[in-house]
Design a protein around this motif. Structure first.
Motif, PDB file in Angstrom:
ATOM      1  N   UNK A  34       0.819  -1.211   0.000  1.00  0.00           N
ATOM      2  CA  UNK A  34       0.000   0.000   0.000  1.00  0.00           C
ATOM      3  C   UNK A  34       0.855   1.264   0.000  1.00  0.00           C
ATOM      4  N   UNK A  35       2.123   1.123   0.343  1.00  0.00           N
ATOM      5  CA  UNK A  35       3.037   2.260   0.411  1.00  0.00           C
ATOM      6  C   UNK A  35       3.966   2.268  -0.794  1.00  0.00           C
ATOM      7  N   UNK A  36       4.308   3.452  -1.266  1.00  0.00           N
ATOM      8  CA  UNK A  36       5.269   3.560  -2.366  1.00  0.00           C
ATOM      9  C   UNK A  36       6.642   3.115  -1.900  1.00  0.00           C
ATOM     10  N   UNK A  37       6.987   3.483  -0.673  1.00  0.00           N
ATOM     11  CA  UNK A  37       8.271   3.121  -0.079  1.00  0.00           C
ATOM     12  C   UNK A  37       8.006   2.677   1.353  1.00  0.00           C
ATOM     13  N   UNK A  38       8.475   1.475   1.701  1.00  0.00           N
ATOM     14  CA  UNK A  38       8.272   1.014   3.069  1.00  0.00           C
ATOM     15  C   UNK A  38       9.500   0.242   3.546  1.00  0.00           C
ATOM     16  N   UNK A  39       9.613   0.120   4.844  1.00  0.00           N
ATOM     17  CA  UNK A  39      10.728  -0.585   5.468  1.00  0.00           C
ATOM     18  C   UNK A  39      10.633  -2.074   5.185  1.00  0.00           C
ATOM     19  N   UNK A  41      11.664  -4.306   7.215  1.00  0.00           N
ATOM     20  CA  UNK A  41      11.468  -5.027   8.470  1.00  0.00           C
ATOM     21  C   UNK A  41      10.130  -4.739   9.120  1.00  0.00           C
ATOM     22  N   UNK A  42       9.783  -3.475   9.259  1.00  0.00           N
ATOM     23  CA  UNK A  42       8.503  -3.159   9.884  1.00  0.00           C
ATOM     24  C   UNK A  42       7.932  -1.902   9.251  1.00  0.00           C
ATOM     25  N   UNK A  43       6.692  -1.983   8.825  1.00  0.00           N
ATOM     26  CA  UNK A  43       5.988  -0.843   8.249  1.00  0.00           C
ATOM     27  C   UNK A  43       4.878  -0.458   9.215  1.00  0.00           C
ATOM     28  N   UNK A  44       4.789   0.840   9.496  1.00  0.00           N
ATOM     29  CA  UNK A  44       3.788   1.350  10.435  1.00  0.00           C
ATOM     30  C   UNK A  44       3.001   2.454   9.734  1.00  0.00           C
ATOM     31  N   UNK A  45       1.707   2.248   9.588  1.00  0.00           N
ATOM     32  CA  UNK A  45       0.862   3.248   8.936  1.00  0.00           C
ATOM     33  C   UNK A  45       0.735   4.486   9.811  1.00  0.00           C
ATOM     34  N   UNK A  46       0.950   5.641   9.211  1.00  0.00           N
ATOM     35  CA  UNK A  46       0.738   6.910   9.906  1.00  0.00           C
ATOM     36  C   UNK A  46      -0.759   7.038  10.172  1.00  0.00           C
ATOM     37  N   UNK A  47      -1.185   7.257  11.430  1.00  0.00           N
ATOM     38  CA  UNK A  47      -2.626   7.327  11.716  1.00  0.00           C
ATOM     39  C   UNK A  47      -3.309   8.548  11.095  1.00  0.00           C
ATOM     40  N   UNK A  48      -2.531   9.549  10.651  1.00  0.00           N
ATOM     41  CA  UNK A  48      -3.123  10.744  10.049  1.00  0.00           C
ATOM     42  C   UNK A  48      -3.026  10.718   8.520  1.00  0.00           C
ATOM     43  N   UNK A  49      -1.925  10.232   7.986  1.00  0.00           N
ATOM     44  CA  UNK A  49      -1.757  10.061   6.536  1.00  0.00           C
ATOM     45  C   UNK A  49      -1.889   8.578   6.231  1.00  0.00           C
ATOM     46  N   UNK A  51      -3.143   4.854   4.533  1.00  0.00           N
ATOM     47  CA  UNK A  51      -2.930   4.267   3.213  1.00  0.00           C
ATOM     48  C   UNK A  51      -4.029   4.684   2.235  1.00  0.00           C
ATOM     49  N   UNK A  52      -5.187   5.101   2.742  1.00  0.00           N
ATOM     50  CA  UNK A  52      -6.299   5.533   1.888  1.00  0.00           C
ATOM     51  C   UNK A  52      -6.200   7.009   1.499  1.00  0.00           C
ATOM     52  N   UNK A  53      -5.273   7.741   2.098  1.00  0.00           N
ATOM     53  CA  UNK A  53      -5.166   9.177   1.825  1.00  0.00           C
ATOM     54  C   UNK A  53      -4.355   9.428   0.554  1.00  0.00           C
TER      55      UNK A  53
END
Length: 110
Positions: A34-39, A41-49, A51-53
Motif C-alpha cells: 500500500x506504500x510507495x516506499x516502506x521498510x 522489516x517493519x511498516x507502520x501506517x501513519x494514523x493521520x496520513x 494508506x487511503x489518503x
C-alpha cells in the motif's frame, strides 16, 4: 496485556507482508504494498496520513536493516522475559509446560 503485545509482534505478526495499522485494528490487514516506499522489516501506517489518503506514509520507513533487526531482537527478548516472568520461571516456581494452562480458554455464549 503487555506480554500479548510483545508476543503478537515478536511471534505472530507477519511483518514481511503486512504493515502495523492502529486505525484499522486487528481485523483490517494492510499490505505493505500500500506504500510507495516502506521498510523491509517493519511498516507502520501513519494514523493521520493513512494508506487511503492522497499521501500514505510509512512511519517505519526510516528504519535501516541493522536497526530493524535490533527492534525485532528486542521484541523477541521482551516476549521471552515477560513470558518467563508470568510463568514464574525466574524464581523456579513453574515449569514451561504450564504455559498452556496459564491463560483461560474463553467460553463463547451460544
Amino acid at each position: 496485556l503487555l506480554h500479548g503485545f510483545f508476543h503478537f509482534y515478536a511471534v505472530d505478526f507477519p511483518s514481511s507482508l503486512f504493515a502495523v495499522s492502529v486505525s484499522r485494528g486487528p481485523e483490517g490487514r494492510l499490505l505493505k504494498t500500500s506504500f510507495k516506499k516502506c521498510s523491509a522489516f517493519i511498516a507502520i501506517e501513519d494514523p493521520f496520513e493513512t494508506a487511503d489518503s492522497h499521501c500514505p506514509h510509512d512511519l517505519g520507513g526510516q528504519v535501516d536493516p541493522q536497526n530493524g533487526m535490533r527492534i525485532m531482537r528486542c521484541l523477541q527478548e521482551a516476549e521471552a522475559y515477560s513470558r518467563s516472568t508470568l510463568l514464574g520461571l525466574l524464581d523456579g516456581k513453574r515449569e514451561s509446560h504450564e504455559l498452556a494452562s496459564f491463560w483461560p480458554v474463553p467460553r463463547l455464549a451460544l
